[in-house]
Design an enzyme around this catalytic site. Structure first.
Site, PDB file in Angstrom:
ATOM      1  N   LYS A  51       0.589  -1.291   0.008  1.00 24.97           N
ATOM      2  CA  LYS A  51       0.000   0.067   0.169  1.00 24.97           C
ATOM      3  C   LYS A  51       0.945   1.316  -0.037  1.00 24.97           C
ATOM      4  CE  LYS A  51      -3.684  -2.410   2.385  1.00 24.97           C
ATOM      5  NZ  LYS A  51      -4.721  -2.636   1.156  1.00 24.97           N
ATOM      6  N   GLY A  52       1.959   1.258   0.639  1.00 26.60           N
ATOM      7  CA  GLY A  52       2.805   2.523   0.808  1.00 26.60           C
ATOM      8  C   GLY A  52       3.406   2.792  -0.429  1.00 26.60           C
ATOM      9  N   ASN A  94       2.620   1.700  -3.417  1.00 27.13           N
ATOM     10  CA  ASN A  94       1.695   1.970  -4.492  1.00 27.13           C
ATOM     11  C   ASN A  94       1.214   3.664  -4.345  1.00 27.13           C
ATOM     12  OD1 ASN A  94       1.179  -0.658  -4.836  1.00 27.13           O
ATOM     13  ND2 ASN A  94      -0.598  -0.946  -4.050  1.00 27.13           N
ATOM     14  N   ASN A 143     -11.632   3.480   3.906  1.00 26.87           N
ATOM     15  CA  ASN A 143     -12.888   3.237   2.975  1.00 26.87           C
ATOM     16  C   ASN A 143     -14.007   2.700   3.800  1.00 26.87           C
ATOM     17  OD1 ASN A 143     -12.712   0.447   3.743  1.00 26.87           O
ATOM     18  ND2 ASN A 143     -11.558  -0.174   1.689  1.00 26.87           N
ATOM     19  N   GLY A 149     -18.062   6.628  -5.145  1.00 27.50           N
ATOM     20  CA  GLY A 149     -17.132   7.879  -5.040  1.00 27.50           C
ATOM     21  C   GLY A 149     -16.654   8.122  -3.522  1.00 27.50           C
ATOM     22  N   GLY A 206      -8.009   2.027  -3.623  1.00 31.23           N
ATOM     23  CA  GLY A 206      -7.814   2.901  -2.576  1.00 31.23           C
ATOM     24  C   GLY A 206      -6.417   3.732  -2.638  1.00 31.23           C
ATOM     25  N   ASP A 207      -5.336   2.960  -2.799  1.00 31.74           N
ATOM     26  CA  ASP A 207      -4.088   3.828  -2.694  1.00 31.74           C
ATOM     27  C   ASP A 207      -3.767   4.510  -3.872  1.00 31.74           C
ATOM     28  OD1 ASP A 207      -3.263   1.702  -0.715  1.00 31.74           O
ATOM     29  OD2 ASP A 207      -2.709   0.275  -2.292  1.00 31.74           O
ATOM     30  N   SER A 239      -1.945  -0.579 -12.876  1.00 27.76           N
ATOM     31  CA  SER A 239      -3.126   0.067 -13.406  1.00 27.76           C
ATOM     32  C   SER A 239      -3.040   1.531 -13.302  1.00 27.76           C
ATOM     33  CB  SER A 239      -4.362  -0.709 -12.361  1.00 27.76           C
ATOM     34  OG  SER A 239      -4.181  -0.037 -11.200  1.00 27.76           O
TER      35      SER A 239
HETATM   36  O1  RIB Z   1      -3.900  -2.115  -1.445  1.00 25.51           O
HETATM   37  C1  RIB Z   1      -3.508  -2.775  -2.409  1.00 25.51           C
HETATM   38  C2  RIB Z   1      -2.086  -3.594  -1.936  1.00 25.51           C
HETATM   39  O2  RIB Z   1      -2.719  -4.322  -0.830  1.00 25.51           O
HETATM   40  C3  RIB Z   1      -1.873  -4.732  -2.927  1.00 25.51           C
HETATM   41  O3  RIB Z   1      -0.559  -3.966  -3.632  1.00 25.51           O
HETATM   42  C4  RIB Z   1      -0.945  -5.418  -1.851  1.00 25.51           C
HETATM   43  O4  RIB Z   1       0.473  -5.448  -1.805  1.00 25.51           O
HETATM   44  C5  RIB Z   1      -1.644  -5.371  -0.515  1.00 25.51           C
HETATM   45  O5  RIB Z   1      -0.938  -4.620   0.295  1.00 25.51           O
END
Ligand code: RIB
Length: 298
Positions: free
Chosen positions: A43-44, A46, A186, A220, A247-248, A287
């Site tokens: 997540k970080g 991303n 979320n 949204g 979300g990231d 993506s």
């Molecule tokens: O939020 C998506 C992420 O959650 C993925 O990329 C995966 O690594 C998990 O940590």
């Protein structure tokens, strides 16, 4: 031209190992999938990559293993213009996420943190102290909360904004909440935090005195002001094929826009727009729209 905002992300970097299948297996069942991919995630990382694609000057603060996945993640940070000088090389293996995605684009994720849990408060606080012109620090819950809290405390001393995405959800310490400016869960994380689903009433009472956003997937997001005023942010209707990392994507693009001087409503609109593109493509970072594509969005 406005100067790019400086954003630090204190958080996880992982390799995503993803299986796509029509139907996901139940316990004890074996089924065929139709695609396997390895991709850059955590997540970080991303959020850091998304903020950099949007135009921010981004520093990653975290930890990866001294292994093949770690080497690839380092290379990726370089390719995506994310400064990784504060990413520690740990003796633990690089974090991984095992992900299953079904035909509706919904995912199930099992993370094994590995090196992501092998950096401490001192490492994070020092990094945040040293990054020049810092505007925003972002955190999530894939690294120890005490590390994020230490980084946020230094950020606040320096006058930087702090943004916490409480994902995956865990009970948040009062120390961390005390140094969090923006909390962005979320709807599932909101429900876990508050104990009931987001409604006009529960949203209006959420963290009064502070700024929040609750993201609502294809519905949204809702901006909650410190006084409890709600602003609905709509999103484009799209055919989602994989929601991993959406979300990231929201957090990274929102942080960039806020740091660039947009007001929160415009920043959230921008973030919803970018996140709605990400769900139409497979993977997490894979993506996200490129910088060139983002520059064509009006
Ligand atoms: O939020 C998506 C992420 O959650 C993925 O990329 C995966 O690594 C998990 O940590």
């Amino acid at each position: 031209m406005a100067k790019a905002p400086v954003i630090a992300v204190v958080g996880s970097s992982s390799m995503d190992l993803t299986c796509y299948a029509e139907v996901l297996p139940q316990a004890g069942q074996t089924l065929y999938g139709n695609l396997f991919t390895t991709g850059f995630g955590g997540k970080g990382a991303n959020q850091a990559v998304m903020a950099a694609l949007a135009g921010a000057n981004v520093y990653m603060v975290g930890s990866i293993g001294n292994d093949l996945f770690g080497t690839s993640l380092q290379e990726n940070f370089k390719n995506q213009n994310v400064n990784s000088e504060y990413v520690k090389i740990s003796s633990l293996p690089t974090g991984v996420a095992h992900i299953w995605v079904d035909s509706q684009g919904q995912n199930r994720i099992l993370i094994v943190p590995g090196a992501n849990h092998d950096f401490d408060e001192n490492h994070a606080a020092q990094a945040i102290k040293l990054i020049p012109d810092l505007a925003i620090v972002i955190g999530q819950c894939e690294v120890p909360q005490s590390v994020t809290a230490a980084a946020f405390a230094v950020a606040k001393e320096r006058g930087a904004l702090t943004i916490l995405n409480p994902a995956p959800y865990q009970e948040l310490s009062s120390d961390l909440l005390a140094v969090t400016d923006w909390l962005i869960p979320n709807e599932i994380e909101f429900e876990e935090f508050v104990g009931s689903a987001p409604t006009a009433l529960t949203l209006a009472q959420f963290r009064n005195g502070n700024q929040s956003i609750v993201t609502l997937g294809d519905k949204g997001a809702v901006l909650v002001s410190p006084q409890g005023d709600l602003t609905n942010i709509s999103t484009n209707k799209v055919q989602a094929i994989d929601t991993t990392g959406a979300g990231d994507c929201f957090i990274g693009s929102f942080s960039y826009a806020l740091g660039s001087g947009s007001d929160p409503e415009n920043a959230a609109q921008f973030a919803c727009r970018i996140a709605s593109i990400s769900v139409t493509r497979k993977g997490a970072q894979s993506s996200y729209p490129s910088a060139a594509e983002i520059s064509t969005l009006s």
